[in-house]
Design a protein around this motif. Structure first.
Motif, PDB file in Angstrom:
ATOM      1  N   ASP A  27     -17.754   1.622  -2.377  1.00 48.40           N
ATOM      2  CA  ASP A  27     -18.785   1.398  -1.362  1.00 48.40           C
ATOM      3  C   ASP A  27     -19.476   0.049  -1.508  1.00 48.40           C
ATOM      4  O   ASP A  27     -20.217  -0.359  -0.619  1.00 48.40           O
ATOM      5  CB  ASP A  27     -19.824   2.525  -1.407  1.00 48.40           C
ATOM      6  N   GLU A  28     -19.233  -0.639  -2.622  1.00 45.40           N
ATOM      7  CA  GLU A  28     -19.830  -1.954  -2.831  1.00 45.40           C
ATOM      8  C   GLU A  28     -19.036  -3.008  -2.071  1.00 45.40           C
ATOM      9  O   GLU A  28     -17.827  -2.916  -1.940  1.00 45.40           O
ATOM     10  CB  GLU A  28     -19.861  -2.295  -4.319  1.00 45.40           C
ATOM     11  N   LYS A  29     -19.707  -4.014  -1.579  1.00 42.79           N
ATOM     12  CA  LYS A  29     -19.058  -5.073  -0.796  1.00 42.79           C
ATOM     13  C   LYS A  29     -18.490  -6.182  -1.674  1.00 42.79           C
ATOM     14  O   LYS A  29     -17.773  -7.034  -1.210  1.00 42.79           O
ATOM     15  CB  LYS A  29     -20.064  -5.686   0.190  1.00 42.79           C
ATOM     16  N   GLU A  30     -18.787  -6.181  -2.947  1.00 44.47           N
ATOM     17  CA  GLU A  30     -18.458  -7.292  -3.831  1.00 44.47           C
ATOM     18  C   GLU A  30     -17.116  -7.156  -4.566  1.00 44.47           C
ATOM     19  O   GLU A  30     -16.860  -7.905  -5.483  1.00 44.47           O
ATOM     20  CB  GLU A  30     -19.574  -7.468  -4.875  1.00 44.47           C
ATOM     21  N   ASN A  31     -16.275  -6.238  -4.189  1.00 46.57           N
ATOM     22  CA  ASN A  31     -15.013  -6.032  -4.910  1.00 46.57           C
ATOM     23  C   ASN A  31     -13.972  -7.083  -4.538  1.00 46.57           C
ATOM     24  O   ASN A  31     -13.823  -7.448  -3.380  1.00 46.57           O
ATOM     25  CB  ASN A  31     -14.464  -4.634  -4.630  1.00 46.57           C
ATOM     26  N   HIS A  32     -13.247  -7.547  -5.542  1.00 45.29           N
ATOM     27  CA  HIS A  32     -12.145  -8.494  -5.379  1.00 45.29           C
ATOM     28  C   HIS A  32     -11.007  -7.802  -4.614  1.00 45.29           C
ATOM     29  O   HIS A  32     -10.845  -6.589  -4.700  1.00 45.29           O
ATOM     30  CB  HIS A  32     -11.685  -8.924  -6.777  1.00 45.29           C
ATOM     31  N   VAL A  33     -10.204  -8.565  -3.875  1.00 50.89           N
ATOM     32  CA  VAL A  33      -9.117  -7.961  -3.094  1.00 50.89           C
ATOM     33  C   VAL A  33      -8.117  -7.221  -3.983  1.00 50.89           C
ATOM     34  O   VAL A  33      -7.582  -6.179  -3.589  1.00 50.89           O
ATOM     35  CB  VAL A  33      -8.390  -8.986  -2.182  1.00 50.89           C
ATOM     36  N   TYR A  34      -7.845  -7.753  -5.174  1.00 58.65           N
ATOM     37  CA  TYR A  34      -6.938  -7.069  -6.106  1.00 58.65           C
ATOM     38  C   TYR A  34      -7.513  -5.711  -6.504  1.00 58.65           C
ATOM     39  O   TYR A  34      -6.805  -4.713  -6.541  1.00 58.65           O
ATOM     40  CB  TYR A  34      -6.701  -7.939  -7.343  1.00 58.65           C
ATOM     41  N   THR A  35      -8.818  -5.670  -6.737  1.00 59.66           N
ATOM     42  CA  THR A  35      -9.489  -4.423  -7.099  1.00 59.66           C
ATOM     43  C   THR A  35      -9.423  -3.439  -5.940  1.00 59.66           C
ATOM     44  O   THR A  35      -9.150  -2.248  -6.132  1.00 59.66           O
ATOM     45  CB  THR A  35     -10.952  -4.697  -7.496  1.00 59.66           C
ATOM     46  N   LYS A  36      -9.647  -3.927  -4.724  1.00 61.14           N
ATOM     47  CA  LYS A  36      -9.566  -3.057  -3.543  1.00 61.14           C
ATOM     48  C   LYS A  36      -8.162  -2.486  -3.388  1.00 61.14           C
ATOM     49  O   LYS A  36      -7.995  -1.312  -3.058  1.00 61.14           O
ATOM     50  CB  LYS A  36      -9.943  -3.824  -2.279  1.00 61.14           C
ATOM     51  N   ALA A  37      -7.145  -3.305  -3.625  1.00 58.79           N
ATOM     52  CA  ALA A  37      -5.761  -2.833  -3.515  1.00 58.79           C
ATOM     53  C   ALA A  37      -5.473  -1.759  -4.564  1.00 58.79           C
ATOM     54  O   ALA A  37      -4.845  -0.733  -4.258  1.00 58.79           O
ATOM     55  CB  ALA A  37      -4.796  -3.998  -3.654  1.00 58.79           C
TER      56      ALA A  37
END
Length: 104
Positions: free
Chosen positions: A60-70
């Motif tokens: 739910d945080e907006k600060e996640n790196h794209v790799y982390t989101k994947a």
């Protein structure tokens, strides 16, 4: 190069090159949860359940790196949490650079 990580009182070693250039607790939690789900441990296992709770909060945080989101999207796919997976994939789609191919 490997570096030690203390997880629940157990020393484990992770190859830094497998971390996608991201070195934080959320990414590490997703990485380890994927491994646990691929064993397969059930989503009802206390370690997996607690890790998923942490990842749901972090998602739910907006600060996640794209790799982390994947990684989180894949984790939620393995855990059968389709709504969380869809939200993360949608966020990745919005961040993608599209010039012939899709990249981040």
């Amino acid at each position: 190069r490997e570096k030690p990580v203390l997880l629940y009182g157990i020393n484990i070693y992770l190859c830094v090159s497998l971390q996608g250039g991201v070195n934080d607790e959320v990414t590490l939690t997703a990485y380890i949860t994927i491994a646990l789900l691929e064993i397969p441990l059930p989503v009802t296992h206390s370690v997996v359940r607690n890790a998923l709770f942490c990842l749901e909060t972090a998602a739910d945080e907006k600060e996640n790196h794209v790799y982390t989101k994947a990684l989180m999207a894949y984790t939620f796919a393995l855990a059968g949490k389709e709504e969380k997976r869809k939200v993360l994939l949608s966020s990745l789609e919005k961040e993608a650079v599209k010039k012939g191919k899709c990249s981040w």
